[in-house]
Design a protein around this motif. Structure first.
Motif, short mmCIF file in Angstrom:
data_model
loop_
_atom_site.label_atom_id
_atom_site.label_comp_id
_atom_site.label_asym_id
_atom_site.label_seq_id
_atom_site.Cartn_x
_atom_site.Cartn_y
_atom_site.Cartn_z
N ASN A 172 35.80 2.56 82.83
CA ASN A 172 35.28 3.16 81.61
C ASN A 172 36.24 4.24 81.10
OD1 ASN A 172 34.54 5.81 82.75
ND2 ASN A 172 32.92 4.70 83.82
N ASP A 173 36.03 4.67 79.87
CA ASP A 173 36.97 5.60 79.23
C ASP A 173 37.11 6.91 79.99
OD1 ASP A 173 37.27 3.67 77.35
OD2 ASP A 173 36.53 4.85 75.65
N ASN A 174 36.00 7.40 80.57
CA ASN A 174 36.08 8.67 81.31
C ASN A 174 36.97 8.54 82.53
OD1 ASN A 174 34.38 10.00 79.53
ND2 ASN A 174 32.52 9.46 80.66
N GLU A 175 36.80 7.45 83.29
CA GLU A 175 37.64 7.22 84.45
C GLU A 175 39.09 6.97 84.03
OE1 GLU A 175 37.11 7.22 87.89
OE2 GLU A 175 35.35 8.35 87.22
N PHE A 176 39.26 6.19 82.96
CA PHE A 176 40.59 5.90 82.44
C PHE A 176 41.32 7.18 82.09
CE2 PHE A 176 43.73 4.88 79.27
CZ PHE A 176 44.15 3.59 79.54
N GLU A 177 40.64 8.07 81.38
CA GLU A 177 41.27 9.33 80.98
C GLU A 177 41.54 10.22 82.18
OE1 GLU A 177 40.51 13.04 77.86
OE2 GLU A 177 39.31 11.20 77.74
N LYS A 178 40.61 10.29 83.10
CA LYS A 178 40.78 11.12 84.28
C LYS A 178 41.98 10.67 85.11
CE LYS A 178 38.42 12.41 88.60
NZ LYS A 178 37.18 12.23 89.41
N GLU A 179 42.08 9.36 85.36
CA GLU A 179 43.16 8.83 86.19
C GLU A 179 44.52 8.97 85.50
OE1 GLU A 179 40.31 5.50 88.40
OE2 GLU A 179 41.72 4.90 86.83
N THR A 180 44.53 8.81 84.19
CA THR A 180 45.79 8.95 83.45
C THR A 180 46.24 10.41 83.42
OG1 THR A 180 45.20 7.04 82.08
CG2 THR A 180 46.97 8.46 81.28
N LYS A 181 45.29 11.32 83.21
CA LYS A 181 45.64 12.74 83.17
C LYS A 181 46.17 13.23 84.52
CE LYS A 181 42.80 14.62 79.43
NZ LYS A 181 41.68 15.52 79.08
N SER B 69 48.52 -7.48 88.03
CA SER B 69 49.12 -8.81 88.00
C SER B 69 49.85 -9.09 86.69
CB SER B 69 48.05 -9.88 88.24
OG SER B 69 47.02 -9.79 87.26
N LEU B 70 49.45 -8.45 85.59
CA LEU B 70 50.16 -8.63 84.32
C LEU B 70 51.55 -8.01 84.40
CD1 LEU B 70 47.29 -7.91 81.75
CD2 LEU B 70 48.17 -10.12 82.51
N SER B 71 51.66 -6.87 85.09
CA SER B 71 52.98 -6.27 85.28
C SER B 71 53.80 -7.06 86.28
CB SER B 71 52.83 -4.82 85.75
OG SER B 71 52.37 -4.00 84.70
N MET B 72 53.13 -7.70 87.23
CA MET B 72 53.85 -8.57 88.15
C MET B 72 54.43 -9.76 87.40
SD MET B 72 52.53 -10.13 91.76
CE MET B 72 53.56 -11.24 92.73
N GLU B 73 53.72 -10.24 86.40
CA GLU B 73 54.27 -11.29 85.52
C GLU B 73 55.55 -10.80 84.84
OE1 GLU B 73 51.12 -14.38 83.57
OE2 GLU B 73 51.42 -12.47 82.57
N ASN C 195 51.89 0.15 83.13
CA ASN C 195 50.80 -0.47 82.39
C ASN C 195 49.53 -0.34 83.22
OD1 ASN C 195 49.28 -3.46 82.20
ND2 ASN C 195 49.66 -2.46 80.24
N ARG C 196 48.41 -0.01 82.56
CA ARG C 196 47.15 0.16 83.28
C ARG C 196 46.55 -1.17 83.73
NH1 ARG C 196 44.26 4.86 84.83
NH2 ARG C 196 42.55 3.40 84.71
N GLY C 197 46.90 -2.24 83.04
CA GLY C 197 46.46 -3.55 83.50
C GLY C 197 45.09 -3.96 83.00
N ALA C 198 44.60 -5.07 83.56
CA ALA C 198 43.40 -5.74 83.07
C ALA C 198 42.16 -5.43 83.90
CB ALA C 198 43.63 -7.25 83.04
N HIS C 199 42.27 -4.50 84.83
CA HIS C 199 41.12 -4.15 85.67
C HIS C 199 40.40 -2.97 85.04
CE1 HIS C 199 42.27 -6.89 88.98
NE2 HIS C 199 43.49 -6.66 88.50
N TYR C 200 39.35 -3.25 84.30
CA TYR C 200 38.70 -2.27 83.43
C TYR C 200 38.03 -1.15 84.21
CZ TYR C 200 35.43 -0.28 80.07
OH TYR C 200 34.72 0.58 79.28
N ARG D 57 55.66 -2.19 91.90
CA ARG D 57 54.61 -1.52 92.67
C ARG D 57 53.25 -1.86 92.07
NH1 ARG D 57 57.66 -0.52 97.00
NH2 ARG D 57 59.30 1.04 96.65
N GLY D 58 52.37 -2.42 92.89
CA GLY D 58 51.02 -2.72 92.43
C GLY D 58 50.19 -1.46 92.36
N ASP D 59 49.83 -1.07 91.15
CA ASP D 59 49.07 0.18 90.98
C ASP D 59 48.49 0.20 89.57
OD1 ASP D 59 47.99 2.70 91.33
OD2 ASP D 59 49.85 3.75 90.85
N GLY D 60 47.44 -0.57 89.34
CA GLY D 60 46.86 -0.69 88.02
C GLY D 60 46.12 0.53 87.54
N ARG D 61 45.78 1.45 88.46
CA ARG D 61 45.03 2.64 88.07
C ARG D 61 45.84 3.92 88.27
NH1 ARG D 61 38.88 1.86 90.15
NH2 ARG D 61 38.69 3.82 89.01
#
Length: 647
Positions: A204-213, A132-136, A197-202, A174-178
């Motif tokens: 954890n760091d392991n998931e964040f890194e995995k999804e970004t990689k 939603s932040l990117s939708m803004e 942008n990854r957005g405001a839907h938290y 495109r809505g896709d925060g992850r």
């Protein structure tokens, strides 16, 4: 003594004058006006401005918004003919005209897209991906392009398409925060410009890194296919501001905002653990590290640094607790201006690279000394230095993306030792650095800090110094922060004298060190043999070493300024997360400061003033245009002026 931790920007409000004359350090460019670097853009303040009219007038606000009155009515919120009072992001260095921050302009955006980011049919696609932040951001972007934004409530699968610039530019959200849908988005939309942008839907760091990689190979493939006609921009995420209803103005206190965001008492029960707002800063840095390590070509919209200073202008109010999202028009409009700035910056970089390629091609046909001369000239161009620049005093840290001109007797050994260890060390993360910064004793502060930080075993190669490591001579410092410290010329001379008895390289003919002669005798000999003495770098004027007509610095700091010390540490600190900083308060009484200096005769000062006339001009400039002087920042220059007035 207060522990400051490691942070993006120190609160400089107590050290700096109020806008518009504010500037944390003097930019000493003697070249033509230029686009602000990312480092310059992210360090600034929100300046109050009055416009003849709003940038746009939305017919409606988002659901449950309390922006511009409740219920919202665009005619009463923005009366026809009324002035519009708002805030404008202003990098420090734009206040003195040292660099330009691009302002939003619809026609210019359309022109840049058509000329530089289009396909063979002159059409192009801009895709904004996120939550939603990117939708803004998307909605603000539409309004600035003369379109009307989307009122639909966000969900993870929402998508929108609009056309701008006479239907030549396709605008996609495109809505896709992850980043789960990113491979499909890249393959289907084939963007020329991608803002993610990854957005405001938290997570954890392991998931964040995995999804970004997981998305990185797809980004690399996309960049390889679209080449120079595409741009990837990552926008850092801004956390919300708890109890935002208490604010109706921007702030200048980044550290204060970060502490407030981490204060659990300001959240309703369970919300801090649910939202994880204090973790956004760390994950912003994690994303950038992953992109850098994968050699992704990317630019940054520093939403975090800029809008963390905007606890005001959220949608929340008396009946709405939304302290994450913003109002239209408002602070989110800045992202589109920064996007245009980045697109223009990349165009300049392409032009420079093309010129460099032509230079390299020309070199192939040369032989012998002619080829070597062209290579030297080429390296200067790459480094954004003049062709006559002498890199003997240049020190480069690839790790910190920092280029420092080291001036003997102005933190020379401190910075040199520190960055050599950063560059040469083989065991760089075994110790946590905790350093006390004492005003006027910055040398030992930096030396102690970075000696502890870098525990490498290969510290004597001095591999961060261009004079010792010639492989650095062709490093592109345009993408680095270029820094120099200057010192009161009188204090620099006195420091050389006081160190002469333990440094065998500091000496003057017939007056070898402080044990043999007084400071006045020392200066007298210096004046008699200036030409030969200046061959010793410890006495060479600072302007000769800085070479201001050949090197364009991002910052010139004063050694004696606590504010400049703090700002310098903010640059280093944000680039090495194991630095912790403690600030020791150091009060200087003028009477005590100047006690014992009565032996310094007016003749001594006049000889030094004549020898270092250009250094004094530079010193006056950094005093006048640089960081506002702290009351305790007293140097021999002040003593000299006081004596001159008495005389």
């Amino acid at each position: 003594m207060a522990s400051m931790g490691c942070f993006r920007a120190f609160n400089l409000s107590s050290f700096l004058p109020k806008p518009p004359s504010i500037n944390p350090a003097l930019h000493a460019s003697t070249l033509s006006s230029r686009l602000c670097t990312r480092e310059e853009v992210r360090h600034g303040f929100w300046k109050a401005v009055t416009l003849k009219e709003p940038p746009y007038i939305p017919l409606e606000q988002m659901e449950n918004s309390e922006c511009y009155g409740t219920p919202y009515n665009h005619e009463t919120a923005f009366p026809k003919g009324a002035l519009f009072e708002t805030w404008e992001w202003t990098p420090w260095n734009t206040t003195t005209g040292d660099c330009d921050l691009t302002k939003w302009n619809k026609e210019r955006f359309c022109s840049v897209m058509q000329d530089h980011y289009s396909n063979a049919d002159d059409k192009s696609t801009v895709v904004i991906v996120g939550d939603s932040l990117s939708m803004e951001h998307y909605n603000s972007f539409l309004e600035l392009l003369g379109l009307k934004f989307i009122l639909q409530k966000w969900n993870s699968k929402v998508s929108f398409v609009r056309y701008a610039c006479d239907d030549q530019v396709k605008l996609v959200y495109r809505g896709d925060g992850r980043f789960v849908r990113m491979p499909t988005i890249l393959a289907t939309d084939k963007p020329n410009v991608l803002i993610a942008n990854r957005g405001a839907h938290y997570t954890n760091d392991n998931e964040f890194e995995k999804e970004t990689k997981q998305v990185i190979p797809h980004l690399l493939t996309w960049q390889a296919e679209c080449g120079s006609s595409c741009a990837f921009v990552y926008r850092t995420t801004v956390p919300g501001h708890p109890k935002c209803q208490e604010f109706d103005l921007p702030t200048t206190d980044t550290l204060g905002m970060e502490e407030r965001i981490a204060n659990a008492s300001l959240y309703d029960e369970g919300l801090l653990e649910k939202w994880h707002w204090p973790d956004y800063k760390r994950q912003n840095e994690l994303a950038q590290r992953l992109f850098t390590e994968a050699s992704i070509d990317y630019k940054i919209i520093d939403g975090y640094d800029i809008n963390i200073l905007r606890p005001d202008e959220h949608r929340g109010g008396k009946t709405n607790s939304d302290c994450l999202h913003g109002c239209f028009p408002g602070k989110v409009d800045t992202y589109s201006a920064l996007l245009l700035h980045i697109l223009l910056e990349k165009v300049e970089e392409r032009s420079h690279d093309a010129t460099q390629t032509r230079t390299e091609t020309t070199k192939v046909s040369m032989t012998g000394s002619a080829r070597n001369a062209a290579a030297r000239l080429s390296s200067r161009d790459v480094l954004a230095r003049g062709p006559k620049y002498n890199d003997f005093w240049l020190l480069i840290s690839r790790r910190l993306r920092l280029a420092v001109t080291i001036v003997p007797k102005v933190m020379c050994s401190s910075i040199r030792t520190a960055l050599n260890r950063l560059e040469c060390g083989t065991n760089n993360n075994t110790a946590l650095c905790s350093v006390t910064i004492v005003p006027k004793v910055m040398c030992s502060s930096i030396r102690t800090a970075l000696n502890r930080l870098e525990c490498g075993t290969n510290n004597n190669t001095r591999c961060a110094e261009v004079r010792k490591n010639r492989t650095l001579a062709t490093e592109d410092v345009r993408k680095m922060t270029r820094v120099a410290f200057v010192r009161d010329p009188f204090e620099r001379a006195l420091s050389a004298y006081e160190n002469s008895y333990r440094n065998r390289f500091i000496h003057i003919n017939r007056c070898h060190n402080m044990i043999v002669c007084t400071f006045s005798e020392w200066v007298s000999e210096l004046g008699k043999n200036a030409t030969s003495t200046f061959e010793n770098e410890h006495f060479l004027p600072q302007v000769n070493i800085l070479q201001l007509d050949q090197m364009r610095y991002d910052y010139i700091f004063r050694l004696s300024s606590p504010g400049d010390q703090h700002f310098f540490w903010s640059i280093l600190c944000e680039r090495h997360d194991s630095i912790k900083v403690n600030i020791a308060h150091h009060d200087t009484n003028e009477t005590a400061m100047f006690k014992g200096l009565e032996h310094l005769t007016p003749e001594t000062f006049e000889i030094l003033a004549k020898l270092y006339a250009k250094d004094l001009v530079l010193w006056k400039k950094v005093l006048h245009y640089g960081t506002l002087r702290d009351p305790n920042e007293l140097t021999l220059y002040d003593y000299y002026n006081r004596k001159a007035k008495v005389k």
